[in-house]
Scaffold this active site. Structure first.
Site: not given
Ligand code: PEP
Length: 252
Positions: A9-11, A95, A97, A167, A173, A213, A234-235
């Site tokens: 997920n490049w957000k 998601h 967010e 999640e 994050g 994470s 994500g990150g």
């Molecule tokens: C996400 O955005 O779905 C996520 C899990 O982010 P991260 O890996 O940065 O925690």
């Protein structure tokens, strides 16, 4: 045997030029990798370029959200057929967010899931509790609410096409991952819920990703959980080496 699925997920990161650089790096790092389904979800503005770059490759791609209506006066929204037109096979839906900052509810998630399925997209449906909900012992209640609400009204056939991403919001994050035991406990619970909703045969086939994470150095331990079928990243998905290593470490 469920095939692992790792999705990035490049957000709201990467212009289309930057996205191209990232995806070209992933293409060469992950060439021929077929034991894991690999997916990237760039921002809308970069999907067309990423799609071109991924033609004929083993990496799938999708959007991070979409609206549920076919078309119309919905300023700023993107319709399902606009993303399938670009060749997307997946769409992240609900998601945390989106739930937090854009007021998505189980009802809007459910409408989007149904629209995605209608258009042949694989919805990656995100569920998970906030820290205060975990601390007050409400994890299972929240997850139940998200799963039942998000997948309400689906047929067994539909349910088989869905990917669920568990999640925990407190792990997104933050660098704070759920322990493999905490993750497995909730994944097992989600699978049992799916069993009640759609029957054991369906629940044994639905893939459930963990997200929060995930990094190259913790993914193997997380993937050891028998009900954990991959990760939504994500990150670490913004870095070629890290994402490629997560994919390699996720092989069964
Ligand atoms: C996400 O955005 O779905 C996520 C899990 O982010 P991260 O890996 O940065 O925690």
């Amino acid at each position: 045997m469920r095939k692992p699925i790792i999705a990035g997920n490049w957000k709201m990161y990467k212009t289309s030029g930057e996205a191209l650089e990232l995806v070209n790096g992933l293409k060469s790092e992950l060439k021929g990798e077929s034991a894991v389904d690999i997916v990237v979800c760039p921002p809308f503005t970069a999907i067309a370029k990423v799609a071109d770059a991924l033609k004929g490759s083993n990496i799938g791609y999708g959007a991070q959200d979409m609206y549920w209506e076919e078309e119309g006066a919905f300023t700023g929204e993107v319709a399902p057929k606009m993303i399938t037109d670009l060749g997307c096979g997946y769409c992240i839906i609900g998601h945390s967010e989106r739930r937090t900052y854009f007021h998505e509810t189980n009802d809007t998630v459910n409408k989007k899931v149904k629209a995605a399925l209608k258009h042949g997209l694989t919805p990656i449906v995100c569920v998970g509790e906030r820290l205060e909900e975990r601390d007050s012992g409400k994890t299972f209640d929240v997850v139940k609410d998200h799963v039942e609400g998000g997948l309400s009204g689906l047929t067994k056939e539909d349910a088989l096409k869905v990917v669920i991403a568990y999640e925990p919001v407190w792990a997104i994050g933050t660098g704070r991952t759920a322990t493999p035991e905490q993750a497995q406990e909730v994944h097992k619970y989600i699978r049992s819920l799916l069993g009640k909703m759609f029957g054991e045969e369906v629940s044994s086939k639905v893939r459930i990703q963990y997200g929060g994470s995930v990094k190259p150095d913790n993914v193997k331990a997380i993937m050891a959980g028998p009900d954990i079928d991959g990760a939504l990243v994500g990150g670490a998905s913004l870095n070629v080496k890290d994402f490629a290593e997560i994919v390699r470490q996720s092989k069964r």
